[in-house]
Design a protein around this motif. Structure first.
Motif, PDB file in Angstrom:
ATOM      1  N   PRO A  12       0.804  -1.232   0.000  1.00 27.58           N
ATOM      2  CA  PRO A  12       0.000   0.000   0.000  1.00 27.58           C
ATOM      3  C   PRO A  12       0.828   1.268   0.000  1.00 27.58           C
ATOM      4  O   PRO A  12       0.323   2.346  -0.336  1.00 27.58           O
ATOM      5  CB  PRO A  12      -0.832  -0.131   1.277  1.00 27.58           C
ATOM      6  CG  PRO A  12      -0.049  -1.056   2.156  1.00 27.58           C
ATOM      7  CD  PRO A  12       0.623  -2.027   1.237  1.00 27.58           C
ATOM      8  N   ASP A  13       2.102   1.172   0.354  1.00 27.60           N
ATOM      9  CA  ASP A  13       2.962   2.358   0.382  1.00 27.60           C
ATOM     10  C   ASP A  13       3.855   2.465  -0.847  1.00 27.60           C
ATOM     11  O   ASP A  13       4.641   3.407  -0.968  1.00 27.60           O
ATOM     12  CB  ASP A  13       3.840   2.323   1.646  1.00 27.60           C
ATOM     13  CG  ASP A  13       3.016   2.336   2.920  1.00 27.60           C
ATOM     14  OD1 ASP A  13       2.032   3.102   2.973  1.00 27.60           O
ATOM     15  OD2 ASP A  13       3.339   1.571   3.847  1.00 27.60           O
ATOM     16  N   GLY A  14       3.731   1.492  -1.760  1.00 31.04           N
ATOM     17  CA  GLY A  14       4.605   1.485  -2.926  1.00 31.04           C
ATOM     18  C   GLY A  14       3.933   2.071  -4.150  1.00 31.04           C
ATOM     19  O   GLY A  14       2.781   2.521  -4.106  1.00 31.04           O
ATOM     20  N   PRO A  15       4.630   2.052  -5.276  1.00 30.96           N
ATOM     21  CA  PRO A  15       4.051   2.557  -6.522  1.00 30.96           C
ATOM     22  C   PRO A  15       2.947   1.621  -7.014  1.00 30.96           C
ATOM     23  O   PRO A  15       2.859   0.461  -6.588  1.00 30.96           O
ATOM     24  CB  PRO A  15       5.239   2.560  -7.487  1.00 30.96           C
ATOM     25  CG  PRO A  15       6.152   1.492  -6.964  1.00 30.96           C
ATOM     26  CD  PRO A  15       5.996   1.525  -5.468  1.00 30.96           C
ATOM     27  N   THR A  16       2.117   2.109  -7.901  1.00 34.72           N
ATOM     28  CA  THR A  16       1.013   1.330  -8.437  1.00 34.72           C
ATOM     29  C   THR A  16       1.280   0.943  -9.883  1.00 34.72           C
ATOM     30  O   THR A  16       2.188   1.477 -10.535  1.00 34.72           O
ATOM     31  CB  THR A  16      -0.296   2.128  -8.368  1.00 34.72           C
ATOM     32  OG1 THR A  16      -0.194   3.241  -9.268  1.00 34.72           O
ATOM     33  CG2 THR A  16      -0.565   2.635  -6.956  1.00 34.72           C
ATOM     34  N   GLU A  17       0.458   0.042 -10.372  1.00 31.22           N
ATOM     35  CA  GLU A  17       0.565  -0.336 -11.781  1.00 31.22           C
ATOM     36  C   GLU A  17       0.293   0.864 -12.683  1.00 31.22           C
ATOM     37  O   GLU A  17       0.915   1.005 -13.737  1.00 31.22           O
ATOM     38  CB  GLU A  17      -0.420  -1.468 -12.095  1.00 31.22           C
ATOM     39  CG  GLU A  17      -0.288  -2.006 -13.507  1.00 31.22           C
ATOM     40  CD  GLU A  17      -1.233  -3.161 -13.781  1.00 31.22           C
ATOM     41  OE1 GLU A  17      -1.323  -3.572 -14.960  1.00 31.22           O
ATOM     42  OE2 GLU A  17      -1.880  -3.661 -12.838  1.00 31.22           O
ATOM     43  N   PHE A  18      -0.604   1.744 -12.259  1.00 28.16           N
ATOM     44  CA  PHE A  18      -0.855   2.944 -13.057  1.00 28.16           C
ATOM     45  C   PHE A  18       0.393   3.815 -13.129  1.00 28.16           C
ATOM     46  O   PHE A  18       0.709   4.383 -14.188  1.00 28.16           O
ATOM     47  CB  PHE A  18      -2.008   3.761 -12.478  1.00 28.16           C
ATOM     48  CG  PHE A  18      -2.225   5.057 -13.215  1.00 28.16           C
ATOM     49  CD1 PHE A  18      -2.874   5.066 -14.446  1.00 28.16           C
ATOM     50  CD2 PHE A  18      -1.753   6.260 -12.704  1.00 28.16           C
ATOM     51  CE1 PHE A  18      -3.048   6.260 -15.149  1.00 28.16           C
ATOM     52  CE2 PHE A  18      -1.930   7.451 -13.393  1.00 28.16           C
ATOM     53  CZ  PHE A  18      -2.579   7.452 -14.615  1.00 28.16           C
ATOM     54  N   ASP A  19       1.126   3.935 -12.019  1.00 31.99           N
ATOM     55  CA  ASP A  19       2.360   4.725 -12.022  1.00 31.99           C
ATOM     56  C   ASP A  19       3.334   4.182 -13.066  1.00 31.99           C
ATOM     57  O   ASP A  19       3.986   4.944 -13.794  1.00 31.99           O
ATOM     58  CB  ASP A  19       3.023   4.704 -10.645  1.00 31.99           C
ATOM     59  CG  ASP A  19       2.180   5.378  -9.576  1.00 31.99           C
ATOM     60  OD1 ASP A  19       1.421   6.307  -9.905  1.00 31.99           O
ATOM     61  OD2 ASP A  19       2.277   4.966  -8.398  1.00 31.99           O
ATOM     62  N   LEU A  20       3.446   2.854 -13.132  1.00 37.57           N
ATOM     63  CA  LEU A  20       4.352   2.241 -14.100  1.00 37.57           C
ATOM     64  C   LEU A  20       3.876   2.499 -15.529  1.00 37.57           C
ATOM     65  O   LEU A  20       4.667   2.874 -16.408  1.00 37.57           O
ATOM     66  CB  LEU A  20       4.445   0.737 -13.845  1.00 37.57           C
ATOM     67  CG  LEU A  20       5.314  -0.062 -14.823  1.00 37.57           C
ATOM     68  CD1 LEU A  20       6.763   0.439 -14.794  1.00 37.57           C
ATOM     69  CD2 LEU A  20       5.252  -1.555 -14.505  1.00 37.57           C
ATOM     70  N   GLY A  21       2.579   2.307 -15.754  1.00 34.19           N
ATOM     71  CA  GLY A  21       2.050   2.536 -17.095  1.00 34.19           C
ATOM     72  C   GLY A  21       2.248   3.962 -17.552  1.00 34.19           C
ATOM     73  O   GLY A  21       2.636   4.223 -18.701  1.00 34.19           O
ATOM     74  N   LYS A  22       1.989   4.916 -16.671  1.00 35.69           N
ATOM     75  CA  LYS A  22       2.168   6.334 -16.997  1.00 35.69           C
ATOM     76  C   LYS A  22       3.631   6.631 -17.327  1.00 35.69           C
ATOM     77  O   LYS A  22       3.931   7.366 -18.282  1.00 35.69           O
ATOM     78  CB  LYS A  22       1.712   7.206 -15.823  1.00 35.69           C
ATOM     79  CG  LYS A  22       1.840   8.701 -16.066  1.00 35.69           C
ATOM     80  CD  LYS A  22       1.306   9.473 -14.866  1.00 35.69           C
ATOM     81  CE  LYS A  22       1.412  10.983 -15.104  1.00 35.69           C
ATOM     82  NZ  LYS A  22       2.792  11.438 -15.282  1.00 35.69           N
ATOM     83  N   SER A  23       4.543   6.046 -16.556  1.00 39.40           N
ATOM     84  CA  SER A  23       5.969   6.271 -16.795  1.00 39.40           C
ATOM     85  C   SER A  23       6.382   5.761 -18.179  1.00 39.40           C
ATOM     86  O   SER A  23       7.127   6.432 -18.904  1.00 39.40           O
ATOM     87  CB  SER A  23       6.788   5.565 -15.708  1.00 39.40           C
ATOM     88  OG  SER A  23       8.177   5.664 -15.965  1.00 39.40           O
ATOM     89  N   ILE A  24       5.880   4.589 -18.559  1.00 45.62           N
ATOM     90  CA  ILE A  24       6.233   4.021 -19.858  1.00 45.62           C
ATOM     91  C   ILE A  24       5.626   4.841 -20.989  1.00 45.62           C
ATOM     92  O   ILE A  24       6.281   5.117 -22.000  1.00 45.62           O
ATOM     93  CB  ILE A  24       5.783   2.546 -19.934  1.00 45.62           C
ATOM     94  CG1 ILE A  24       6.592   1.702 -18.950  1.00 45.62           C
ATOM     95  CG2 ILE A  24       5.914   2.003 -21.353  1.00 45.62           C
ATOM     96  CD1 ILE A  24       6.073   0.292 -18.765  1.00 45.62           C
ATOM     97  N   VAL A  25       4.374   5.253 -20.828  1.00 43.57           N
ATOM     98  CA  VAL A  25       3.728   6.081 -21.848  1.00 43.57           C
ATOM     99  C   VAL A  25       4.486   7.390 -22.026  1.00 43.57           C
ATOM    100  O   VAL A  25       4.759   7.830 -23.153  1.00 43.57           O
ATOM    101  CB  VAL A  25       2.257   6.348 -21.481  1.00 43.57           C
ATOM    102  CG1 VAL A  25       1.664   7.446 -22.351  1.00 43.57           C
ATOM    103  CG2 VAL A  25       1.440   5.065 -21.621  1.00 43.57           C
ATOM    104  N   ASP A  26       4.854   8.036 -20.928  1.00 41.31           N
ATOM    105  CA  ASP A  26       5.586   9.303 -21.008  1.00 41.31           C
ATOM    106  C   ASP A  26       6.928   9.120 -21.721  1.00 41.31           C
ATOM    107  O   ASP A  26       7.331   9.964 -22.536  1.00 41.31           O
ATOM    108  CB  ASP A  26       5.818   9.866 -19.607  1.00 41.31           C
ATOM    109  CG  ASP A  26       4.541  10.376 -18.959  1.00 41.31           C
ATOM    110  OD1 ASP A  26       3.539  10.563 -19.681  1.00 41.31           O
ATOM    111  OD2 ASP A  26       4.550  10.590 -17.723  1.00 41.31           O
ATOM    112  N   ALA A  27       7.613   8.011 -21.428  1.00 38.54           N
ATOM    113  CA  ALA A  27       8.893   7.755 -22.088  1.00 38.54           C
ATOM    114  C   ALA A  27       8.685   7.517 -23.585  1.00 38.54           C
ATOM    115  O   ALA A  27       9.478   7.983 -24.416  1.00 38.54           O
ATOM    116  CB  ALA A  27       9.579   6.552 -21.451  1.00 38.54           C
ATOM    117  N   ALA A  28       7.618   6.816 -23.941  1.00 39.13           N
ATOM    118  CA  ALA A  28       7.347   6.557 -25.348  1.00 39.13           C
ATOM    119  C   ALA A  28       7.053   7.854 -26.097  1.00 39.13           C
ATOM    120  O   ALA A  28       7.501   8.050 -27.232  1.00 39.13           O
ATOM    121  CB  ALA A  28       6.166   5.593 -25.483  1.00 39.13           C
ATOM    122  N   VAL A  29       6.311   8.748 -25.469  1.00 39.35           N
ATOM    123  CA  VAL A  29       6.043  10.060 -26.081  1.00 39.35           C
ATOM    124  C   VAL A  29       7.348  10.827 -26.252  1.00 39.35           C
ATOM    125  O   VAL A  29       7.613  11.434 -27.295  1.00 39.35           O
ATOM    126  CB  VAL A  29       5.033  10.853 -25.231  1.00 39.35           C
ATOM    127  CG1 VAL A  29       4.889  12.274 -25.760  1.00 39.35           C
ATOM    128  CG2 VAL A  29       3.679  10.149 -25.222  1.00 39.35           C
TER     129      VAL A  29
END
Length: 337
Positions: free
Chosen positions: A87-104
């Motif tokens: 509950p205190d760690g990153p979420t799957e959404f955080d990972l997805g957003k990071s990958i999308v931002d890098a792809a952009v």
């Protein structure tokens, strides 16, 4: 210049299927992105002709480097990762957003994203994760990432694909007892009994062969991504009721099988404390509430997957007998007969 398609999750079931399909087509170059480039699965991809690079999805510098020069990107995230239970760690959404931002940032033009349906919206909030507010069911969080990627100006084309029930799950002896023993362990009456809740609606269930069809369906998208932009692709091979599934098994193997629906509702399905099966239980709740609709608000359909499979088979020069999607009866015949 030969377009490069990068694959996040290239050593997993979905990503590996996509990589193996694309590697048959000399019109594409395949770049697998993994957290461990020295793993056995990574080395196997290299032997097949893929470039494999190591990158952490949370590290923007890593991902920008890994995605440089890529024309297309396929992404599947592991929703069963232990990290998402902290509950205190990153979420799957955080990972997805990071990958999308890098792809952009790397100017990737086309994204095919392994997504899921908007569970909460489609059930008016009746089916959602009952644990911590920070958590979402796997399909719901994938849908949230999909919506982020669809924002204007990020990609020329974003194509979500939702994977159906894996036929290959029937190969697991470990999970079979949770589903009544089918198709591995006969019950006291000598039947291989498939015991799950009803699907909902007309009780027609979408099934997918990851090994035979999924990668070809995704390759079909990359053959013409502009055409499929924004289209939610139903990733499936066959549509069968559970009663038809056991009948197909009997026909293919000659062994006695039967379907016994768990009543009165999906909530009676016992996951035996197995965390990975909680989303399976919620899947039955979702489809019962939506009247059997699993992929989106539209009814389940197979013609899109069939068209994409055919396009890939033609591009690879396969004989016409290999143009079709795998029927579950033929899957059972090849694996259990």
């Amino acid at each position: 210049m030969t377009p490069i398609i990068a694959i996040v999750g290239a050593t997993g079931n979905q990503g590996g299927s996509v990589a193996r399909s694309l590697l048959q087509n000399p019109s594409f170059r395949v770049r697998g992105i993994t957290r461990n480039a020295s793993s056995e699965a990574s080395r196997a991809l290299v032997l097949l002709g893929a470039d494999v690079v190591e990158a952490n999805g949370f590290n923007q510098e890593d991902m920008l480097r890994a995605l440089q020069g890529a024309w297309g990107l396929y992404v599947n995230l592991n929703s069963d990762d232990e990290a998402w239970r902290n509950p205190d760690g990153p979420t799957e959404f955080d990972l997805g957003k990071s990958i999308v931002d890098a792809a952009v940032g790397a100017s990737v033009k086309h994204l095919v994203f392994s997504s899921g349906p908007p569970c909460t919206e489609m059930t008016d909030g009746k089916v959602r994760m009952k644990a911590m507010d920070k958590w979402l069911t796997a399909p719901a969080v994938k849908y949230k990432i999909e919506q982020y990627a669809r924002q204007p100006g990020k990609f020329q084309a974003v194509i979500p694909i939702n994977a159906a029930w894996y036929m290959e799950n029937f190969l697991s002896k470990e999970a079979a007892p949770v589903f009544g023993g089918f198709p591995h362990f006969p019950d006291e009456d000598g039947y291989l009994t498939f015991r799950v809740p009803n699907w909902g609606g007309d009780n027609k269930v979408p099934f997918l062969s990851i090994g035979e069809d999924y990668g070809d369906i995704v390759q079909g998208i990359f053959l013409d991504p502009a055409r499929w932009n924004g289209h939610v692709v139903h990733g499936l091979s066959d549509i069968r009721g559970f009663d038809e599934v056991v009948a197909d098994f009997e026909e293919a193997t000659g062994r006695k099988a039967r379907f016994e629906p768990i009543m009165p509702s999906w909530e009676a399905f016992d996951t035996h404390g197995i965390q990975e099966l909680e989303d399976v239980k919620l899947m039955f709740g979702f489809t019962q509430v939506t009247g059997g609709r699993y992929f989106a608000r539209e009814p389940t359909e197979a013609h899109t997957a069939a068209e994409l499979k055919r396009a890939t088979a033609m591009a690879l020069g396969k004989p016409e007998g290999q143009y079709g999607l795998l029927k579950i009866r033929d899957f059972f015949h090849s694996k259990f007969a």
